[in-house]
Design an enzyme around this catalytic site. Structure first.
Site, PDB file in Angstrom:
ATOM      1  N   CYS A 177      59.512 -54.464 216.865  1.00 25.88           N
ATOM      2  CA  CYS A 177      58.264 -53.694 216.791  1.00 25.88           C
ATOM      3  C   CYS A 177      58.556 -52.208 216.635  1.00 25.88           C
ATOM      4  O   CYS A 177      57.880 -51.501 215.911  1.00 25.88           O
ATOM      5  CB  CYS A 177      57.422 -53.948 218.035  1.00 25.88           C
ATOM      6  SG  CYS A 177      58.272 -53.597 219.574  1.00 25.88           S
ATOM      7  N   GLU A 192      50.491 -55.327 223.462  1.00 27.22           N
ATOM      8  CA  GLU A 192      51.666 -54.633 222.899  1.00 27.22           C
ATOM      9  C   GLU A 192      51.807 -55.124 221.468  1.00 27.22           C
ATOM     10  O   GLU A 192      52.254 -56.250 221.238  1.00 27.22           O
ATOM     11  CB  GLU A 192      52.923 -54.982 223.709  1.00 27.22           C
ATOM     12  CG  GLU A 192      52.890 -54.514 225.160  1.00 27.22           C
ATOM     13  CD  GLU A 192      53.109 -53.011 225.306  1.00 27.22           C
ATOM     14  OE1 GLU A 192      53.560 -52.361 224.338  1.00 27.22           O
ATOM     15  OE2 GLU A 192      52.811 -52.489 226.390  1.00 27.22           O
ATOM     16  N   ASN A 242      60.397 -62.461 218.758  1.00 29.63           N
ATOM     17  CA  ASN A 242      61.577 -61.633 218.463  1.00 29.63           C
ATOM     18  C   ASN A 242      62.450 -61.283 219.675  1.00 29.63           C
ATOM     19  O   ASN A 242      63.654 -61.162 219.540  1.00 29.63           O
ATOM     20  CB  ASN A 242      61.192 -60.400 217.640  1.00 29.63           C
ATOM     21  CG  ASN A 242      60.207 -59.497 218.332  1.00 29.63           C
ATOM     22  OD1 ASN A 242      59.587 -59.871 219.321  1.00 29.63           O
ATOM     23  ND2 ASN A 242      60.064 -58.293 217.814  1.00 29.63           N
ATOM     24  N   GLY A 286      46.210 -59.662 218.270  1.00 31.79           N
ATOM     25  CA  GLY A 286      45.787 -58.792 219.376  1.00 31.79           C
ATOM     26  C   GLY A 286      44.300 -58.484 219.297  1.00 31.79           C
ATOM     27  O   GLY A 286      43.581 -58.521 220.303  1.00 31.79           O
TER      28      GLY A 286
HETATM   29  P1  NAP Z   1      52.012 -63.307 216.454  1.00 29.13           P
HETATM   30  O1  NAP Z   1      51.985 -64.169 215.247  1.00 29.13           O
HETATM   31  O2  NAP Z   1      50.837 -62.459 216.728  1.00 29.13           O
HETATM   32  O3  NAP Z   1      52.276 -64.325 217.685  1.00 29.13           O
HETATM   33  C1  NAP Z   1      52.473 -63.862 218.985  1.00 29.13           C
HETATM   34  C2  NAP Z   1      52.007 -64.913 219.971  1.00 29.13           C
HETATM   35  O4  NAP Z   1      50.592 -65.085 219.865  1.00 29.13           O
HETATM   36  C3  NAP Z   1      52.618 -66.302 219.734  1.00 29.13           C
HETATM   37  O5  NAP Z   1      52.876 -66.907 220.963  1.00 29.13           O
HETATM   38  C4  NAP Z   1      51.491 -67.017 219.012  1.00 29.13           C
HETATM   39  O6  NAP Z   1      51.550 -68.421 219.124  1.00 29.13           O
HETATM   40  C5  NAP Z   1      50.294 -66.472 219.757  1.00 29.13           C
HETATM   41  N1  NAP Z   1      49.019 -66.649 219.070  1.00 29.13           N
HETATM   42  C6  NAP Z   1      48.784 -66.870 217.754  1.00 29.13           C
HETATM   43  N2  NAP Z   1      47.439 -66.985 217.533  1.00 29.13           N
HETATM   44  C7  NAP Z   1      46.832 -66.832 218.736  1.00 29.13           C
HETATM   45  C8  NAP Z   1      45.481 -66.855 219.174  1.00 29.13           C
HETATM   46  N3  NAP Z   1      44.469 -67.041 218.331  1.00 29.13           N
HETATM   47  N4  NAP Z   1      45.224 -66.656 220.479  1.00 29.13           N
HETATM   48  C9  NAP Z   1      46.219 -66.442 221.364  1.00 29.13           C
HETATM   49  N5  NAP Z   1      47.522 -66.442 221.008  1.00 29.13           N
HETATM   50  C10 NAP Z   1      47.828 -66.615 219.714  1.00 29.13           C
HETATM   51  O7  NAP Z   1      53.292 -62.352 216.446  1.00 29.13           O
HETATM   52  P2  NAP Z   1      54.815 -62.703 216.055  1.00 29.13           P
HETATM   53  O8  NAP Z   1      54.915 -62.904 214.590  1.00 29.13           O
HETATM   54  O9  NAP Z   1      55.347 -63.761 216.957  1.00 29.13           O
HETATM   55  O10 NAP Z   1      55.553 -61.341 216.470  1.00 29.13           O
HETATM   56  C11 NAP Z   1      55.702 -60.273 215.599  1.00 29.13           C
HETATM   57  C12 NAP Z   1      54.721 -59.162 215.913  1.00 29.13           C
HETATM   58  O11 NAP Z   1      54.817 -58.780 217.277  1.00 29.13           O
HETATM   59  C13 NAP Z   1      55.004 -57.905 215.116  1.00 29.13           C
HETATM   60  O12 NAP Z   1      53.802 -57.333 214.666  1.00 29.13           O
HETATM   61  C14 NAP Z   1      55.698 -57.012 216.133  1.00 29.13           C
HETATM   62  O13 NAP Z   1      55.620 -55.633 215.829  1.00 29.13           O
HETATM   63  C15 NAP Z   1      54.945 -57.362 217.373  1.00 29.13           C
HETATM   64  N6  NAP Z   1      55.705 -56.999 218.575  1.00 29.13           N
HETATM   65  C16 NAP Z   1      55.257 -55.968 219.351  1.00 29.13           C
HETATM   66  C17 NAP Z   1      55.997 -55.570 220.455  1.00 29.13           C
HETATM   67  C18 NAP Z   1      55.544 -54.446 221.347  1.00 29.13           C
HETATM   68  O14 NAP Z   1      56.034 -54.370 222.468  1.00 29.13           O
HETATM   69  N7  NAP Z   1      54.636 -53.572 220.913  1.00 29.13           N
HETATM   70  C19 NAP Z   1      57.197 -56.231 220.756  1.00 29.13           C
HETATM   71  C20 NAP Z   1      57.615 -57.271 219.940  1.00 29.13           C
HETATM   72  C21 NAP Z   1      56.862 -57.654 218.856  1.00 29.13           C
HETATM   73  P3  NAP Z   1      52.178 -69.318 217.945  1.00 29.13           P
HETATM   74  O15 NAP Z   1      53.589 -68.889 217.804  1.00 29.13           O
HETATM   75  O16 NAP Z   1      52.026 -70.696 218.461  1.00 29.13           O
HETATM   76  O17 NAP Z   1      51.363 -69.042 216.712  1.00 29.13           O
END
Ligand code: NAP
Length: 470
Positions: A278, A244, A149, A229
Site C-alpha cells: 500500500c 486502511e 499482501n 472500503g
Molecule cells: P480487497 O480486494 O479489497 O480485499 C481485502 C479483503 O476484503 C479480503 O479479505 C476480501 O475478501 C474482503 N472483501 C472483499 N469484498 C468484501 C465485501 N463486500 N465486504 C467485506 N469484505 C470484503 O484488497 P486486496 O486486493 O486483498 O488488497 C490490496 C489493497 O489493499 C490495495 O489497494 C492496497 O493498497 C490495500 N492495502 C492497504 C494497506 C493499508 O494499511 N493502508 C495495507 C495493505 C494493503 P476476498 O479475498 O474473499 O475477496
C-alpha cells in the site's frame, strides 16, 4: 485449513483452493463459509465477551506474551506458508514474521497502559462538587478483514490491539492468501478462553456483508482496496470503523538530493513484494535538473535485481499474486506507452511474473499513476521545481505516505507541511513503517489510525463516571 469457531475446527462441504502464484500448484484448501456459519462465528464472539472482560490486564499481558513465544517458535513454518500462498520472496516473509513478533510485543505492552483520565468537571457550569473520571472499556466484538499482501502482520495489527483492549475477534482473511493468517489466529486462540478468537473463510463478496451489517459486531477493522472500503463504510451503520486503504505514494527527489541514497530507497520502495504494498513508491517525482542522472542510476540498480523462485533466499522479485494482477499492470503500462511514456528497463512478463520496470516520460493523467498500480513499476514524472513537485504529489485522491529527498532544510519543511498524506518522510522513501507509529492515510486512503497504541485507542469506548461529593 479449517475455520476456528468457539475453539472448534469447522469445515464445510464446499471449499476453495489456495494457489501458489509461483507455479499455480495447490498449497491447501479452505472452507467456504455460508450465512449460518458466519452467524455462528458472530454468536461465538458475542458469547465470549464476558470471558475476556473477566481477565485482568496483567493476565492479558501474559497471554499475549505467551502467544508471541509460540509465534516465534513457528516463525520459519509460517514464513514458508506466506511465501507459498503469496509468492513473496522468503527473505520478505521472514522479515514480515520479525515485524509480526514485534507488533505482538507492542500489543502486550500496550495492554497494561489503557488509561482513563480524571476530568476537571467543575470547570463547567453546575460542575461544583462533582468529581469524575473516564474509563476505557472494550467495544465488544471486532471483525477484522484483511488483504493478501501482509497476511500475518496486518492481521496482528487488528487482532492484537483488539485483544489487548479485551475484545473478542473474528478474522476474515483474504481468500487469495488465508493460510498464514489462520495459523496466527490459531496461535492467539490457544492463549485465550473459548470463542474469544474466531475465523471465517470464504469470499468477501458473499460473507462480508453478513459481518459488516450485523448488530452484534461492534467494530469493523478493514485493510484493503478503496472500493471495498467504501462498500464497508456504506453498510456498517453505527459501528466504529477503521479503514486502511490503498495508496498512490509519491517520492519527490529534489535537485540537491543525495541521488545514490534516493535511488537505493526508490528501488526498495517501488519493487518491494513486486510493488504490491500500500505504501510502495508508486510515483517518482524528480526535479528536471537531475532527472537524467537519476533515471540512469535507477535503471542500473533495477537491472541488478534477481527475479525468480520466491523460495530461494537470494530472490528479490517473485510473482504477482495472480495473472489478473499481471494483466492489470500490463494494461496500465501499455496505455502509458501509447500516450508517450518510455519503458527504460523491464516491461517483461512470464506467467505470473512482471519484471521490475523503470518508465520515464510519465504524465500525471496516465492511469499508471493517476490510479494505484499494484506492481513492480517505478514511473518517473518530471517536475519543473519544488512547487510543481508538491502540486504533482497532491494531485491524487490518495494520501497514505510520502517521501522527499533533499539536503535543504527549508525545502524539507516546506514539503513536509504541504504534502497531504498521513506521513511524510524526509530522506526516506514512502515505504517506511515501524509498527508502533501512527499509520493511516488522508483523503481516500482511509479512516482512523493503526500502529498498536493508536489501534488500541480505537478498540475502546470511553465511559465517564461522576460522583456528587456534597
Ligand atoms: P480487497 O480486494 O479489497 O480485499 C481485502 C479483503 O476484503 C479480503 O479479505 C476480501 O475478501 C474482503 N472483501 C472483499 N469484498 C468484501 C465485501 N463486500 N465486504 C467485506 N469484505 C470484503 O484488497 P486486496 O486486493 O486483498 O488488497 C490490496 C489493497 O489493499 C490495495 O489497494 C492496497 O493498497 C490495500 N492495502 C492497504 C494497506 C493499508 O494499511 N493502508 C495495507 C495493505 C494493503 P476476498 O479475498 O474473499 O475477496
Amino acid at each position: 485449513m479449517e475455520m476456528l469457531i468457539n475453539s472448534k475446527h469447522i469445515s464445510t462441504d464446499k471449499s476453495m483452493d489456495v494457489l501458489n502464484p509461483y507455479d499455480n500448484s495447490i498449497v491447501d484448501t479452505i472452507p467456504i463459509a455460508d450465512k449460518k456459519i458466519t452467524l455462528d462465528a458472530i454468536k461465538s464472539a458475542k458469547n465470549a465477551k464476558e470471558s475476556i472482560v473477566k481477565l485482568t490486564s496483567r493476565q492479558i499481558y501474559y497471554n499475549l506474551n505467551d502467544a508471541c513465544d509460540e509465534l516465534r517458535e513457528n516463525k520459519k513454518k509460517i514464513a514458508k506458508v506466506i511465501t507459498q500462498e503469496t509468492g513473496k520472496p522468503i527473505k520478505g516473509s521472514l522479515y514480515e514474521l520479525d515485524r509480526s513478533i514485534e507488533t505482538l510485543i507492542f500489543a502486550a505492552e500496550e495492554s497494561k497502559r489503557i488509561y482513563g483520565e480524571s476530568v476537571p468537571i467543575d470547570a463547567g457550569l453546575g460542575g461544583e462538587n462533582v468529581i469524575a473520571f473516564t474509563k476505557k472499556i472494550p467495544l465488544g466484538c471486532v471483525a477484522a478483514i484483511t488483504p493478501f499482501n501482509y497476511p500475518v502482520n496486518l492481521a496482528i495489527h487488528k487482532l492484537a490491539p483488539a485483544l489487548a483492549a479485551k475484545n473478542t475477534v473474528i478474522l476474515k482473511p483474504s481468500s487469495e492468501a488465508p493460510l498464514s493468517g489462520l495459523m496466527l489466529a490459531e496461535i492467539l486462540a490457544n492463549h485465550f478462553p473459548n470463542g474469544v478468537v474466531n475465523t471465517v473463510t470464504g469470499s468477501g463478496e458473499n460473507i462480508g456483508d453478513i459481518l459488516v451489517k450485523n448488530d452484534d459486531i461492534n467494530k469493523i477493522s478493514f485493510t484493503g482496496s478503496i472500493p471495498t472500503g467504501i462498500h464497508i463504510a456504506n453498510n456498517s451503520g453505527m459501528k466504529k470503523i477503521t479503514l486502511e486503504l490503498g495508496g498512490n505514494d509519491p517520492t519527490i527527489v529534489l535537485k540537491d538530493a543525495d541521488i545514490e541514497k534516493a535511488v537505493k530507497e526508490v528501488v526498495n520502495g517501488a519493487y518491494l513484494f513486486s510493488g504490491q504494498v500500500c505504501m510502495g513508491v508508486k510515483r517518482v517525482i524528480v526535479e528536471h535538473e537531475i532527472i537524467d542522472e537519476f533515471t540512469q542510476k535507477l535503471i542500473e540498480e533495477t537491472r541488478k535485481l534477481k527475479v525468480g523462485n520466491p523460495s530461494s533466499t537470494d530472490t528479490d522479485i517473485g510473482p504477482l499474486i495472480n495473472n489478473k494482477a499481471v494483466q492489470n499492470v500490463n494494461n496500465k503500462v501499455e496505455e502509458a506507452v501509447s500516450m508517450g511514456a518510455t519503458i527504460e528497463v523491464g516491461g517483461k512478463i512470464r506467467n505470473n511474473f512482471y519484471w521490475p520496470t523503470v518508465i520515464s516520460n510519465v504524465q500525471e493523467d496516465m492511469k499508471l499513476v493517476s490510479d494505484e498500480t499494484f506492481g513492480p513499476i517505478a514511473p518517473i514524472i518530471e517536475a519543473k521545481d519544488i512547487n510543481h513537485a508538491i502540486a504533482i504529489a497532491n494531485n491524487t485522491h490518495y494520501g497514505l505516505n510520502a517521501g522527499v529527498f533533499t539536503n535543504n532544510i527549508n525545502d524539507a519543511i516546506k514539503c513536509a507541511n504541504a504534502i497531504e498524506s498521513g506521513s511524510v518522510f524526509i530522506n526516506k522513501a514512502s515505504t517506511f513503517r515501524t509498527d508502533n507509529m501512527p499509520f493511516g492515510g488522508f483523503k481516500n486512503s482511509g479512516v482512523g489510525k493503526e500502529g498498536i497504541k493508536y489501534a488500541v485507542e480505537d478498540m475502546c469506548r470511553t465511559k465517564l463516571i461522576g460522583f456528587n461529593i456534597k
